[in-house]
Design a protein around this motif. Structure first.
Motif, PDB file in Angstrom:
ATOM      1  N   ALA A   1      21.609  52.493  32.685  1.00 32.68           N
ATOM      2  CA  ALA A   1      22.303  51.201  32.674  1.00 32.68           C
ATOM      3  C   ALA A   1      21.304  50.070  32.708  1.00 32.68           C
ATOM      4  CB  ALA A   1      23.262  51.116  33.874  1.00 32.68           C
ATOM      5  N   GLY A   2      20.232  50.221  33.492  1.00 27.75           N
ATOM      6  CA  GLY A   2      19.224  49.168  33.572  1.00 27.75           C
ATOM      7  C   GLY A   2      18.529  48.962  32.246  1.00 27.75           C
ATOM      8  N   VAL A   3      18.325  50.076  31.478  1.00 25.68           N
ATOM      9  CA  VAL A   3      17.679  49.954  30.150  1.00 25.68           C
ATOM     10  C   VAL A   3      18.599  49.215  29.199  1.00 25.68           C
ATOM     11  CG1 VAL A   3      16.789  51.228  28.179  1.00 25.68           C
ATOM     12  CG2 VAL A   3      16.249  51.997  30.479  1.00 25.68           C
ATOM     13  N   ARG A   4      19.894  49.549  29.291  1.00 29.88           N
ATOM     14  CA  ARG A   4      20.816  48.892  28.371  1.00 29.88           C
ATOM     15  C   ARG A   4      20.942  47.403  28.701  1.00 29.88           C
ATOM     16  NH1 ARG A   4      24.078  53.678  29.135  1.00 29.88           N
ATOM     17  NH2 ARG A   4      24.155  54.927  27.209  1.00 29.88           N
ATOM     18  N   SER A   5      20.911  47.143  30.004  1.00 34.68           N
ATOM     19  CA  SER A   5      21.100  45.744  30.403  1.00 34.68           C
ATOM     20  C   SER A   5      19.932  44.878  29.940  1.00 34.68           C
ATOM     21  CB  SER A   5      21.264  45.651  31.920  1.00 34.68           C
ATOM     22  OG  SER A   5      20.080  46.098  32.583  1.00 34.68           O
ATOM     23  N   ARG A   6      18.810  45.447  29.742  1.00 41.68           N
ATOM     24  CA  ARG A   6      17.625  44.693  29.311  1.00 41.68           C
ATOM     25  C   ARG A   6      17.237  45.085  27.877  1.00 41.68           C
ATOM     26  NH1 ARG A   6      13.510  44.899  34.323  1.00 41.68           N
ATOM     27  NH2 ARG A   6      12.586  43.174  33.142  1.00 41.68           N
ATOM     28  N   GLY A   7      18.257  45.404  27.108  1.00 38.53           N
ATOM     29  CA  GLY A   7      18.036  45.975  25.783  1.00 38.53           C
ATOM     30  C   GLY A   7      17.270  45.084  24.844  1.00 38.53           C
ATOM     31  N   ALA A   8      17.590  43.791  24.799  1.00 40.76           N
ATOM     32  CA  ALA A   8      16.915  42.917  23.842  1.00 40.76           C
ATOM     33  C   ALA A   8      15.429  42.796  24.173  1.00 40.76           C
ATOM     34  CB  ALA A   8      17.585  41.538  23.854  1.00 40.76           C
ATOM     35  N   TRP A   9      15.160  42.664  25.441  1.00 43.40           N
ATOM     36  CA  TRP A   9      13.743  42.530  25.849  1.00 43.40           C
ATOM     37  C   TRP A   9      12.970  43.804  25.569  1.00 43.40           C
ATOM     38  CZ3 TRP A   9      11.154  45.018  29.942  1.00 43.40           C
ATOM     39  CH2 TRP A   9       9.863  44.538  30.225  1.00 43.40           C
ATOM     40  N   ILE A  10      13.606  44.943  25.894  1.00 43.24           N
ATOM     41  CA  ILE A  10      12.939  46.248  25.669  1.00 43.24           C
ATOM     42  C   ILE A  10      12.720  46.468  24.177  1.00 43.24           C
ATOM     43  CG2 ILE A  10      13.242  48.738  25.880  1.00 43.24           C
ATOM     44  CD1 ILE A  10      14.597  48.220  28.567  1.00 43.24           C
ATOM     45  N   HIS A  11      13.720  46.045  23.343  1.00 45.15           N
ATOM     46  CA  HIS A  11      13.580  46.193  21.868  1.00 45.15           C
ATOM     47  C   HIS A  11      12.315  45.494  21.397  1.00 45.15           C
ATOM     48  CE1 HIS A  11      14.330  45.882  17.600  1.00 45.15           C
ATOM     49  NE2 HIS A  11      14.318  44.510  17.724  1.00 45.15           N
ATOM     50  N   GLU A  12      12.118  44.271  21.893  1.00 47.46           N
ATOM     51  CA  GLU A  12      10.944  43.531  21.462  1.00 47.46           C
ATOM     52  C   GLU A  12       9.672  44.203  21.949  1.00 47.46           C
ATOM     53  OE1 GLU A  12      10.745  41.085  19.369  1.00 47.46           O
ATOM     54  OE2 GLU A  12      12.931  41.050  19.120  1.00 47.46           O
ATOM     55  N   LYS A  13       9.723  44.681  23.193  1.00 51.57           N
ATOM     56  CA  LYS A  13       8.543  45.361  23.722  1.00 51.57           C
ATOM     57  C   LYS A  13       8.219  46.620  22.902  1.00 51.57           C
ATOM     58  CE  LYS A  13       7.162  42.904  27.236  1.00 51.57           C
ATOM     59  NZ  LYS A  13       5.797  42.366  27.291  1.00 51.57           N
ATOM     60  N   LEU A  14       9.283  47.403  22.582  1.00 49.59           N
ATOM     61  CA  LEU A  14       9.061  48.622  21.784  1.00 49.59           C
ATOM     62  C   LEU A  14       8.536  48.276  20.396  1.00 49.59           C
ATOM     63  CD1 LEU A  14      12.230  50.753  22.690  1.00 49.59           C
ATOM     64  CD2 LEU A  14       9.921  50.996  23.564  1.00 49.59           C
ATOM     65  N   LYS A  15       9.056  47.171  19.860  1.00 50.39           N
ATOM     66  CA  LYS A  15       8.632  46.767  18.525  1.00 50.39           C
ATOM     67  C   LYS A  15       7.164  46.374  18.538  1.00 50.39           C
ATOM     68  CE  LYS A  15      10.106  43.715  14.810  1.00 50.39           C
ATOM     69  NZ  LYS A  15      11.040  42.647  14.400  1.00 50.39           N
ATOM     70  N   SER A  16       6.733  45.687  19.631  1.00 48.06           N
ATOM     71  CA  SER A  16       5.337  45.295  19.710  1.00 48.06           C
ATOM     72  C   SER A  16       4.422  46.484  20.008  1.00 48.06           C
ATOM     73  CB  SER A  16       5.167  44.204  20.787  1.00 48.06           C
ATOM     74  OG  SER A  16       5.512  44.721  22.069  1.00 48.06           O
ATOM     75  N   ILE A  17       4.956  47.488  20.711  1.00 44.39           N
ATOM     76  CA  ILE A  17       4.133  48.668  21.046  1.00 44.39           C
ATOM     77  C   ILE A  17       3.892  49.533  19.807  1.00 44.39           C
ATOM     78  CG2 ILE A  17       4.114  50.842  22.321  1.00 44.39           C
ATOM     79  CD1 ILE A  17       5.527  49.342  24.612  1.00 44.39           C
ATOM     80  N   GLY A  18       4.952  49.783  19.037  1.00 46.68           N
ATOM     81  CA  GLY A  18       4.796  50.733  17.915  1.00 46.68           C
ATOM     82  C   GLY A  18       4.776  50.110  16.567  1.00 46.68           C
ATOM     83  N   GLY A  19       4.955  48.813  16.468  1.00 48.52           N
ATOM     84  CA  GLY A  19       5.078  48.228  15.145  1.00 48.52           C
ATOM     85  C   GLY A  19       3.782  48.108  14.386  1.00 48.52           C
ATOM     86  N   GLY A  20       2.646  48.205  15.024  1.00 49.70           N
ATOM     87  CA  GLY A  20       1.380  48.024  14.322  1.00 49.70           C
ATOM     88  C   GLY A  20       0.750  49.297  13.801  1.00 49.70           C
ATOM     89  N   TYR A  21       1.448  50.404  13.861  1.00 46.56           N
ATOM     90  CA  TYR A  21       0.865  51.699  13.444  1.00 46.56           C
ATOM     91  C   TYR A  21       1.632  52.234  12.234  1.00 46.56           C
ATOM     92  CZ  TYR A  21      -1.280  51.338  18.006  1.00 46.56           C
ATOM     93  OH  TYR A  21      -1.981  50.877  19.093  1.00 46.56           O
ATOM     94  N   PRO A  22       0.936  52.507  11.148  1.00 44.60           N
ATOM     95  CA  PRO A  22       1.628  52.925   9.928  1.00 44.60           C
ATOM     96  C   PRO A  22       2.286  54.296  10.038  1.00 44.60           C
ATOM     97  CG  PRO A  22      -0.750  53.104   9.641  1.00 44.60           C
ATOM     98  CD  PRO A  22      -0.532  52.412  10.955  1.00 44.60           C
TER      99      PRO A  22
END
Length: 718
Positions: free
Chosen positions: A75-96
């Motif tokens: 529930a805590g992950v879902r509640s902070r979903g938008a923030w986590i999405h951005e964090k995940l995008k920044s963590i894995g988005g730079g690797y082909p």
């Protein structure tokens, strides 16, 4: 020897290059296979290092995400979903290689992802990798190839478990990997080399295969060498196996990617090795066998030339042998000619001596000297022996005139039995074997008798303890090209004895004049040479076959007569002719004693004799007499010319006879000689011929014939 050397060189030129090419080809193939193995191992090591970096990075990404959501439940992950999405995008988005980074709850529901916001409703509760991570299976930390549940496309996932404060399973963090990233890397790594790359799980599931066409299957065959190595948990190695798609043979190097349940494998197609090997082999064959073929051609041409040279050598040897034979025959002919000239000269002088003795014996008999009858008889016997010896000498020298006549062999040969028996002696027997219808032959009967006697005497000496002499007569014909020196029809007379025979060195000289093996005083060395000379001058040949202990066979080949045998008719009774007398004779003789003896005999016969020592002197007397006869209208002072043939000066007796025959006033001529070639020429002159030494009775008969032919007024009255 040269042929064997060339053949050995040809074999070596063929075998050695073949051995060299085979050895080089074998070594090249092994070298290429070893190089292929090394290349696959090096490439697999590079792919391993790359995969380790990728999986280590994924593991780091998973750890950062776990730290990001540490202490948060679903529930805590879902509640902070938008923030986590951005964090995940920044963590894995730079690797082909990363397709998406996702967080799943403990029930498998997607809580957050780097790919989308808002988060779609997705569950992986039944997916094998989720179940395996939840259950603690290490293999499933790397999933099989699948269609992405979040973003779609072909991916495989690496994930780790999330734990709550008590350490219980609280979901997973998953990083979706793009296989295309590995395809791109492998394409750049392999370039245009004939190699393949695989990224497989330890259970054989294929994650990435390059090129894609060579990896149509999803898993490695567990029965293949690679499958067996994976099952054993081997960390690295090189195996040979068949491609599961095109069944091409492969050299495969494999390596485990760190501690991950993943292997990289690099395969090298042996068909490419063989293709490269064939290209190299063709170059090797071309570079090796082009000069070899040239060498083979050179050796083959050398063999061909050698064969031609050997053939030419054999022809040259045959020609040289023929030339040596001709030269030997020529030397033998020259030697025989020289010996014949020597023997002929001796015989001529000997004949003159016999003529002197014979003339004086006849003079003594005609004068009726009392008390010397015994001595005269001994001298006449010696004269006959001397005449026989002279005849043999002239026969060997081929200067004895032949008086050929046609005889019937079947009648003539048996008549010689007693003559041959007397020559053989009492210890030896005589056998005659005469074929039917033996051809007649044309020979000098006296010479043939002498030849048979000579052979019989030799046979007697070869059979001191007795034996047998067989005389055979048969017809034989030789055609040109049969290897016999003569061609035509011949009568073969063979005289075969059972004596001791001749050794080869004696046989080779049997026909050589004056050669004899008999003790001194027992042989003259003229017997067999007389046989050979007689046969040769008769147009035939004589040959001898002999061996030690096998006896001796002498073969006489005498030409077949073209006419019928001569039949002797008994002399018709008649009145005895009176002796010729009162002839005017011009006697030409260079030997003074012969001339004196002949002159005395002619004078005792009642003839008038005028002597000249040379033909030139006689010609001068005839010219003067002819000129005087023409001037006075009378006759020549000579009724007859008797001349020797062989004499010094510019003219011989035949030249003198020919000159006399050309005169207007003819003069009868009697020529006297012992040389056969002179007699042959003398027969072409209109002259009477007497052979030395002649019988006085024969001369008297010839004088009577000439006197009858002369006109009555041309000779003096007695």
């Amino acid at each position: 020897m040269r042929r064997l050397t060339l053949i050995a060189l040809l074999v070596a030129a063929i075998v050695l290059p073949c051995i060299y090419v085979a050895t080089m080809a074998y070594d090249d193939l092994r070298s290429r296979e070893a190089d292929a193995s090394d290349a696959t191992e090096r490439t697999a090591r590079v792919a391993e290092e790359h995969a380790i970096k990728v999986f280590d990075m994924n593991e780091t990404l998973d750890a950062r995400v776990v730290d990001l959501v540490q202490g948060l439940d679903d529930a805590g992950v879902r509640s902070r979903g938008a923030w986590i999405h951005e964090k995940l995008k920044s963590i894995g988005g730079g690797y082909p290689q990363v397709a998406a980074v996702s967080i799943f709850g403990k029930d498998g529901t997607l809580l957050a992802t780097s790919a989308f916001w808002p988060t779609p409703a997705v569950s992986i509760a039944t997916r094998p990798d989720f179940v395996g991570i939840r259950n603690g299976t290490v293999l499933d930390h790397v999933s099989k190839i699948m269609q992405g549940a979040v973003r779609g496309g072909t991916v495989f996932n690496t994930g780790i478990a999330r734990r709550d404060a008590s350490g219980a399973f609280d979901g997973i963090v998953s990083v979706a990997m793009r296989p295309s990233y590995f395809d791109t890397f492998y394409r750049e790594l392999l370039g245009k080399s004939p190699m393949t790359m695989n990224l497989v799980r330890s259970d054989g599931a294929v994650l990435v295969g390059y090129p894609a066409a060579t990896h149509a299957r999803d898993a490695v065959d567990p029965r293949s060498p690679l499958g067996e190595a994976l099952a054993r948990g081997s960390t690295s190695g090189v195996v040979r196996m068949r491609s599961p798609t095109d069944h091409d043979s492969l050299i495969v190097a494999y390596r485990r990617v760190g501690s991950y349940p993943v292997y990289v494998s690099c395969g090298y197609r042996t068909s490419a090795i063989w293709a490269q090997w064939y290209r190299h082999l063709s170059v090797l064959l071309l570079s090796m066998f082009t000069p070899s073929i040239a060498l083979w051609c050179v050796i083959w041409l050398s063999l061909k030339r050698l064969a031609a040279e050997e053939e030419a050598w054999e022809r040259w040897q045959a020609e040289a042998a023929m030339r040596r034979s001709i030269e030997s025959a020529w030397r033998q002919s020259r030697k025989m000619e020289a010996l014949g000239n020597l023997v002929g000269s001796v015989a001529h002088d000997f004949n003159n001596l016999l003529m002197i003795i014979s003339a004086n014996v006849q003079i003594a008999r005609r004068r009726g000297v009392p008390g010397i009858e015994h001595e005269l008889a001994a001298m006449e016997r010696a004269l006959k022996s001397g005449q026989s010896l002279t005849r043999q000498l002239l026969g060997v020298a081929r200067k004895q005139p032949l008086h050929s006549e046609t005889i019937a062999v079947a009648r003539w040969l048996p008549a010689c039995r007693q003559l041959l028996k007397a020559s053989l002696g009492a210890k030896a027997s005589l056998v005659m074997d005469i074929e039917e219808n033996v051809w007649p032959m044309e020979v000098d009967v006296a010479e043939l008798e002498l030849a048979l006697i000579n052979i019989a005497v030799n046979a007697r000496d070869a059979m001191p303890n007795g034996g047998r002499l067989t005389v055979r007569a048969r017809n034989i014909s030789f055609r040109p090209g049969e290897g016999f020196p003569l061609a035509g029809d011949f009568v073969q007379l063979s005289l075969e004895d059972t004596g001791v025979g001749m050794p080869p060195e004696v046989l080779s000289r049997a026909f050589e004049p004056l050669f004899t093996t008999k003790p001194k005083g027992m042989g003259t060395g003229l017997g067999l040479p007389q046989v050979f000379a007689f046969c040769e001058r008769s147009g035939g040949l004589a040959a001898i076959d002999s061996a030690i202990g096998a006896g001796t066979s002498v073969h006489l080949y005498l030409p077949r007569a073209s006419g019928l045998p001569h039949i002797e008719r008994p002399a018709e009774p008649g009145v005895e002719e009176a002796a010729a007398h009162g002839l005017r004779v011009l006697l030409v003789e260079d030997n003074e004693e012969v001339a004196a003896g002949t002159e005395a005999l002619l004078q005792m016969m009642g003839h008038h004799v005028q002597c000249a020592r040379q033909a030139d002197e006689a010609m001068k007397l005839i010219d003067e007499a002819e000129a005087n006869a023409v001037r006075t209208g009378g006759h020549l002072p000579f009724d007859l010319l008797i001349s020797d043939i062989h004499m010094p000066g510019t003219m011989n007796g035949i030249d003198l006879a020919e000159a006399v025959q050309q005169r207007a006033l003819k003069l009868p001529v009697i020529l006297v000689t012992g040389y056969a070639e002179e007699l042959d020429r003398a027969r072409h002159v209109d002259a009477h011929v007497l052979a030395k030494p002649f019988d006085i009775a024969l001369l008297e008969k010839m004088l009577r014939d000439i006197q009858r032919e002369l006109p009555s007024h041309t000779h003096l009255a007695n």
